[in-house]
Scaffold this motif. Structure first.
Motif, PDB file in Angstrom:
ATOM      1  N   MET A   1     -10.195  -9.183  24.463  1.00  0.00           N
ATOM      2  CA  MET A   1     -10.447  -9.190  23.572  1.00  0.00           C
ATOM      3  C   MET A   1     -11.849 -10.354  23.181  1.00  0.00           C
ATOM      4  O   MET A   1     -13.195  -9.993  22.645  1.00  0.00           O
ATOM      5  N   LEU A   2     -11.767 -11.431  23.530  1.00  0.00           N
ATOM      6  CA  LEU A   2     -12.985 -12.323  23.248  1.00  0.00           C
ATOM      7  C   LEU A   2     -14.041 -12.123  24.555  1.00  0.00           C
ATOM      8  O   LEU A   2     -15.013 -12.272  24.197  1.00  0.00           O
ATOM      9  N   ASP A   3     -13.264 -11.346  25.461  1.00  0.00           N
ATOM     10  CA  ASP A   3     -13.897 -11.338  27.143  1.00  0.00           C
ATOM     11  C   ASP A   3     -15.333  -9.933  26.062  1.00  0.00           C
ATOM     12  O   ASP A   3     -16.446 -10.061  26.941  1.00  0.00           O
ATOM     13  N   LEU A   4     -14.832  -9.246  25.261  1.00  0.00           N
ATOM     14  CA  LEU A   4     -15.913  -8.060  25.025  1.00  0.00           C
ATOM     15  C   LEU A   4     -16.323  -8.748  23.868  1.00  0.00           C
ATOM     16  O   LEU A   4     -18.147  -7.885  23.499  1.00  0.00           O
ATOM     17  N   GLY A   5     -16.423 -10.099  23.195  1.00  0.00           N
ATOM     18  CA  GLY A   5     -17.586 -10.299  22.129  1.00  0.00           C
ATOM     19  C   GLY A   5     -16.738 -10.753  21.569  1.00  0.00           C
ATOM     20  O   GLY A   5     -17.643 -11.494  20.503  1.00  0.00           O
ATOM     21  N   TYR A   6     -15.621 -10.271  20.765  1.00  0.00           N
ATOM     22  CA  TYR A   6     -15.115 -10.709  19.965  1.00  0.00           C
ATOM     23  C   TYR A   6     -14.415 -12.655  19.431  1.00  0.00           C
ATOM     24  O   TYR A   6     -14.832 -13.038  20.132  1.00  0.00           O
TER      25      TYR A   6
END
Length: 61
Positions: A30-35
């Motif tokens: 999720m962090l890699d997606l931008g969250y």
């Protein structure tokens, strides 16, 4: 960064699961997606294992 999350995902999500590598990978994805992380993790014990919850939020800017 896009104005909304990819693939129709919601802006706010709470990820839950056992405190293991799989859970850490889900949060990392999720962090890699931008969250971004929203607050700290919540933890509880179900009698057998530690269960973790982490909220993530799509940035508004």
């Amino acid at each position: 960064m896009p104005a909304s999350p990819p693939d129709g995902l919601p802006r706010y999500r709470v990820l839950t699961g056992p405190d293991d590598a799989g859970f850490c990978h889900r949060v990392s994805e999720m962090l890699d997606l931008g969250y971004r992380l929203h607050g700290g993790p919540g933890l509880t014990f179900d009698g057998e294992r530690v269960i973790v919850a982490q909220a993530v939020l799509w940035p508004a800017d």
